[in-house]
Design a protein around this motif. Structure first.
Motif, PDB file in Angstrom:
ATOM      1  N   GLY A   1      11.579  -7.681  -9.123  1.00 32.83           N
ATOM      2  CA  GLY A   1      12.449  -7.619  -7.955  1.00 32.83           C
ATOM      3  C   GLY A   1      13.713  -8.439  -8.097  1.00 32.83           C
ATOM      4  O   GLY A   1      14.575  -8.417  -7.222  1.00 32.83           O
TER       5      GLY A   1
ATOM      6  N   TYR B   1       3.050   0.608 -11.610  1.00 33.05           N
ATOM      7  CA  TYR B   1       3.911   0.653 -10.419  1.00 33.05           C
ATOM      8  C   TYR B   1       3.095   0.937  -9.161  1.00 33.05           C
ATOM      9  O   TYR B   1       3.280   0.291  -8.116  1.00 33.05           O
ATOM     10  CB  TYR B   1       4.999   1.717 -10.581  1.00 33.05           C
ATOM     11  CG  TYR B   1       6.192   1.276 -11.381  1.00 33.05           C
ATOM     12  CD1 TYR B   1       7.261   0.600 -10.789  1.00 33.05           C
ATOM     13  CD2 TYR B   1       6.269   1.527 -12.747  1.00 33.05           C
ATOM     14  CE1 TYR B   1       8.365   0.192 -11.527  1.00 33.05           C
ATOM     15  CE2 TYR B   1       7.370   1.118 -13.504  1.00 33.05           C
ATOM     16  CZ  TYR B   1       8.405   0.451 -12.879  1.00 33.05           C
ATOM     17  OH  TYR B   1       9.495   0.041 -13.619  1.00 33.05           O
TER      18      TYR B   1
ATOM     19  N   THR C   1       5.168   9.200  -9.606  1.00 32.35           N
ATOM     20  CA  THR C   1       5.706   8.109 -10.419  1.00 32.35           C
ATOM     21  C   THR C   1       5.715   8.477 -11.895  1.00 32.35           C
ATOM     22  O   THR C   1       6.683   8.176 -12.617  1.00 32.35           O
ATOM     23  CB  THR C   1       4.884   6.817 -10.200  1.00 32.35           C
ATOM     24  OG1 THR C   1       4.822   6.520  -8.796  1.00 32.35           O
ATOM     25  CG2 THR C   1       5.507   5.637 -10.937  1.00 32.35           C
TER      26      THR C   1
ATOM     27  N   ASP D   1      11.373  -5.150 -14.326  1.00 24.92           N
ATOM     28  CA  ASP D   1      11.800  -4.354 -13.182  1.00 24.92           C
ATOM     29  C   ASP D   1      11.024  -4.711 -11.917  1.00 24.92           C
ATOM     30  O   ASP D   1      11.606  -4.927 -10.855  1.00 24.92           O
ATOM     31  CB  ASP D   1      11.635  -2.868 -13.516  1.00 24.92           C
ATOM     32  CG  ASP D   1      12.047  -1.959 -12.365  1.00 24.92           C
ATOM     33  OD1 ASP D   1      12.869  -2.379 -11.527  1.00 24.92           O
ATOM     34  OD2 ASP D   1      11.553  -0.817 -12.309  1.00 24.92           O
ATOM     35  N   VAL D   2       9.690  -4.793 -12.025  1.00 20.87           N
ATOM     36  CA  VAL D   2       8.873  -5.025 -10.829  1.00 20.87           C
ATOM     37  C   VAL D   2       9.026  -6.428 -10.265  1.00 20.87           C
ATOM     38  O   VAL D   2       8.565  -6.713  -9.160  1.00 20.87           O
ATOM     39  CB  VAL D   2       7.376  -4.746 -11.095  1.00 20.87           C
ATOM     40  CG1 VAL D   2       7.158  -3.309 -11.534  1.00 20.87           C
ATOM     41  CG2 VAL D   2       6.805  -5.722 -12.116  1.00 20.87           C
TER      42      VAL D   2
ATOM     43  N   GLU E   1       2.223  -1.382  -5.890  1.00 20.47           N
ATOM     44  CA  GLU E   1       2.887  -0.792  -4.716  1.00 20.47           C
ATOM     45  C   GLU E   1       4.401  -0.943  -4.811  1.00 20.47           C
ATOM     46  O   GLU E   1       5.076  -1.301  -3.850  1.00 20.47           O
ATOM     47  CB  GLU E   1       2.342  -1.415  -3.424  1.00 20.47           C
ATOM     48  CG  GLU E   1       0.846  -1.185  -3.256  1.00 20.47           C
ATOM     49  CD  GLU E   1       0.287  -1.774  -1.970  1.00 20.47           C
ATOM     50  OE1 GLU E   1       0.529  -2.971  -1.702  1.00 20.47           O
ATOM     51  OE2 GLU E   1      -0.376  -1.031  -1.244  1.00 20.47           O
ATOM     52  N   LYS E   2       4.926  -0.661  -6.012  1.00 23.41           N
ATOM     53  CA  LYS E   2       6.358  -0.708  -6.259  1.00 23.41           C
ATOM     54  C   LYS E   2       6.889   0.710  -6.451  1.00 23.41           C
ATOM     55  O   LYS E   2       6.302   1.503  -7.187  1.00 23.41           O
ATOM     56  CB  LYS E   2       6.665  -1.529  -7.523  1.00 23.41           C
ATOM     57  CG  LYS E   2       6.196  -2.970  -7.467  1.00 23.41           C
ATOM     58  CD  LYS E   2       7.055  -3.796  -6.530  1.00 23.41           C
ATOM     59  CE  LYS E   2       6.672  -5.266  -6.592  1.00 23.41           C
ATOM     60  NZ  LYS E   2       7.522  -6.106  -5.720  1.00 23.41           N
ATOM     61  N   GLU E   3       7.985   1.017  -5.801  1.00 25.22           N
ATOM     62  CA  GLU E   3       8.625   2.319  -5.984  1.00 25.22           C
ATOM     63  C   GLU E   3       9.440   2.299  -7.277  1.00 25.22           C
ATOM     64  O   GLU E   3      10.170   1.345  -7.544  1.00 25.22           O
ATOM     65  CB  GLU E   3       9.547   2.633  -4.801  1.00 25.22           C
ATOM     66  CG  GLU E   3       8.815   2.866  -3.487  1.00 25.22           C
ATOM     67  CD  GLU E   3       8.030   4.164  -3.469  1.00 25.22           C
ATOM     68  OE1 GLU E   3       8.418   5.101  -4.208  1.00 25.22           O
ATOM     69  OE2 GLU E   3       7.035   4.247  -2.731  1.00 25.22           O
TER      70      GLU E   3
END
Length: 321
Positions: free
Chosen positions: A79, A34, A10, A76-77, A38-40
């Motif tokens: 979603g 991130y 990451t 961003d996270v 647990e976000k890609e």
């Protein structure tokens, strides 16, 4: 893939996107953010959020400053659709302005703490301001706009703001007696100690002292920048097993090449990662922040609070299913 490998992967993706002009410690913090959530990391999505945010921000806006990567990452996270996420965030910032709050880096960070339900904004703004006013009763000159993110976050919680502010002041005074350095970081720590309970707890400060001394005994730095993390560990009443897990995770992360010159950045990330296995702790304390330099303390605090907010919301949604 191990946690260490995910962090490195990451980090490298972020570094490629952000370039070398962004301080490495901020990039490490965002990588931890991130991974903890647990976000890609998706480069194209990140760039899309960034583009929309720059279009909405003035050329001299804080939203275009060294904190820009942080604002983009937190949006961003979520979603949400990138354009919709940015538009909603700008509406929150406008609500703060209309409330009469002068916008700067900290108040833009406070906007990140506001809920997505617009009907809740008047209440949230009122409670945040009330908590700020109550805090000024005790620390008139120390309390300033840099406290707005915490005021927005804590003001929404149950409990009388006057009681919470009084408790903060008592903790602040007690912490000073145990050789914690006075200043903004200690004020943030005293605020954090009221996270789980706005009322004064007799053993809270002693718990924080034990945690600080324990970390120091295994040669983990406990500088002022780490005070809020120590505060969360104490407020959440982490037991010996949980604290040992934080240390073990820290040692594993800090030993990697990625953190060879930035070991201070490993503790907040280790804290967040170590607590993911506990539903209660995950809901309240997945924290990623990094750095001890005054220059990027804002980013450090924002990442911590925004991760707290994100994980709390995730846990609440999980519990309702």
């Amino acid at each position: 893939m191990t946690v260490e490998q995910r962090l490195e992967q990451t980090f490298n993706a972020l570094k490629k996107t952000l370039g070398w002009t962004v301080d490495k410690r901020i990039t490490l913090s965002l990588a931890g953010y991130y991974v903890t959530l647990e976000k890609e990391f998706d480069e194209s999505r990140y760039k899309e959020v960034s583009s929309h945010l720059k279009k909405r921000a003035g050329i001299f806006s804080t939203l275009r400053s060294h904190l820009h990567p942080l604002f983009v990452a937190t949006l961003d996270v979520s979603g949400a659709d990138p354009e919709q996420a940015v538009n909603l965030y700008m509406e929150k910032a406008d609500a703060l302005k209309q409330f009469g709050i002068k916008m700067n880096s900290y108040t833009y960070l406070a906007a990140l703490m506001m809920s997505d339900q617009k009907e809740q904004w008047p209440f949230e703004l009122k409670m945040a301001q009330k908590l700020m006013d109550d805090m000024k009763t005790y620390h008139r000159f120390l309390t300033s706009t840099d406290d707005y993110p915490y005021a927005m976050f804590l003001g929404k919680m149950e409990g009388d703001t006057a009681v919470r502010a009084e408790t903060m002041n008592r903790y602040y005074k007690e912490l000073k007696q145990h050789k914690f350095y006075t200043g903004n970081e200690l004020q943030w720590m005293s605020q954090v100690l009221t996270y789980s309970n706005p009322e004064y707890e007799e053993n809270m400060v002693n718990r924080a002292v034990i945690i600080r001394n324990g970390l120091k005994s295994v040669k983990i730095k406990t500088s002022a920048a780490q005070y809020p993390i120590i505060g969360f560990m104490a407020a959440l009443k982490l037991d010996e097993e949980q604290l040992n897990e934080v240390v073990t995770t820290y040692e594993s992360i800090a030993s990697t090449k990625l953190f060879s010159w930035y070991k201070d950045s490993a503790l907040p990330i280790a804290f967040g990662l170590s607590l993911r296995s506990s539903k209660e702790a995950y809901a309240t304390a997945a924290i990623s922040m990094a750095t001890s330099l005054e220059l990027i303390l804002q980013a450090q605090q924002a990442i911590m609070i925004s991760t707290m907010a994100a994980t709390s919301a995730a846990a609440a949604n999980s519990g309702s299913n």
